[in-house]
Write a protein that holds these residues in place. Structure first.
Motif, short mmCIF file in Angstrom:
data_model
loop_
_atom_site.label_atom_id
_atom_site.label_comp_id
_atom_site.label_asym_id
_atom_site.label_seq_id
_atom_site.Cartn_x
_atom_site.Cartn_y
_atom_site.Cartn_z
N ALA A 1 0.84 -1.21 0.00
CA ALA A 1 0.00 0.00 0.00
C ALA A 1 0.86 1.25 0.00
O ALA A 1 0.51 2.28 -0.60
CB ALA A 1 -0.93 0.00 1.20
N TRP B 1 0.48 6.05 -7.23
CA TRP B 1 -0.72 6.83 -7.51
C TRP B 1 -0.37 8.31 -7.64
O TRP B 1 -0.83 8.99 -8.55
CB TRP B 1 -1.73 6.63 -6.36
CG TRP B 1 -2.97 7.44 -6.53
CD1 TRP B 1 -4.07 7.10 -7.25
CD2 TRP B 1 -3.24 8.72 -5.97
NE1 TRP B 1 -5.01 8.10 -7.18
CE2 TRP B 1 -4.52 9.11 -6.39
CE3 TRP B 1 -2.52 9.58 -5.14
CZ2 TRP B 1 -5.10 10.31 -6.02
CZ3 TRP B 1 -3.10 10.79 -4.78
CH2 TRP B 1 -4.37 11.13 -5.22
N ALA C 1 2.02 1.65 -3.50
CA ALA C 1 0.88 2.01 -4.35
C ALA C 1 0.53 3.49 -4.20
O ALA C 1 0.18 4.16 -5.17
CB ALA C 1 -0.32 1.15 -4.01
N GLY C 2 0.63 4.01 -2.98
CA GLY C 2 0.34 5.44 -2.77
C GLY C 2 1.31 6.32 -3.54
O GLY C 2 0.92 7.33 -4.13
#
Length: 163
Positions: A96, A103, A99-100
């Motif tokens: 995560a 993004w 992924a942040g």
């Protein structure tokens, strides 16, 4: 141009002199130079003014190319923070966390593309306009120098062209 080609030099110059457009400014220069200078010098003066006018017309385009090229690269800045967070987490890195950062990188890339795409389209359009202007200036100058000169008594007075 029709009047110039018909030998009506005063009328032809009267139509274009004083106008601010690139085509009119070059036409005024070429007509005046053709009437008052030796052929080679008149051609050189016409070419000089044409280059000057094209430079004026395309001066602002230089900024669009780097904008179109660099803006999408802003996404790489987001990748830096993603990998920095991954490094700080060490062996405890969570997907995560990565992924942040990805993004964020994608978001900055999209923002960069939102700037780059219109800039690139504008650059392409303006370059086409400048190419059309260049062709028009070449055509106008050629027509002025191809047309026969009228009798010396019909010659026009020297007009001052601001470059």
């Amino acid at each position: 141009m029709t009047r110039w080609e018909a030998g009506q030099t005063r009328d032809a110059l009267g139509i274009v002199s004083g106008r601010k457009g690139y085509r009119s400014r070059l036409t005024t220069t070429a007509m005046t130079a053709r009437q008052n200078l030796p052929d080679e010098t008149a051609r050189e003066e016409t070419a000089r003014i044409a280059k000057f006018l094209l430079g004026q017309a395309s001066g602002g385009l230089r900024a669009l190319e780097p904008i179109a090229t660099i803006a999408p690269l802003l996404g790489l800045l987001g990748m830096i923070s993603a990998f920095q967070a991954l490094q700080e987490a060490g062996s405890k890195a969570a997907p995560a966390l990565l992924a942040g950062g990805i993004w964020e990188a994608l978001l900055t890339t999209v923002a960069g593309m939102a700037v780059a795409i219109p800039a690139s389209a504008a650059l392409t359009w303006f370059e086409a306009v400048i190419d059309a202007l260049r062709q028009d200036l070449e055509n106008l100058a050629a027509r002025i120098f191809i047309a026969p000169l009228p009798h010396p008594s019909a010659r026009i007075e020297v007009a001052k062209v601001h470059d």
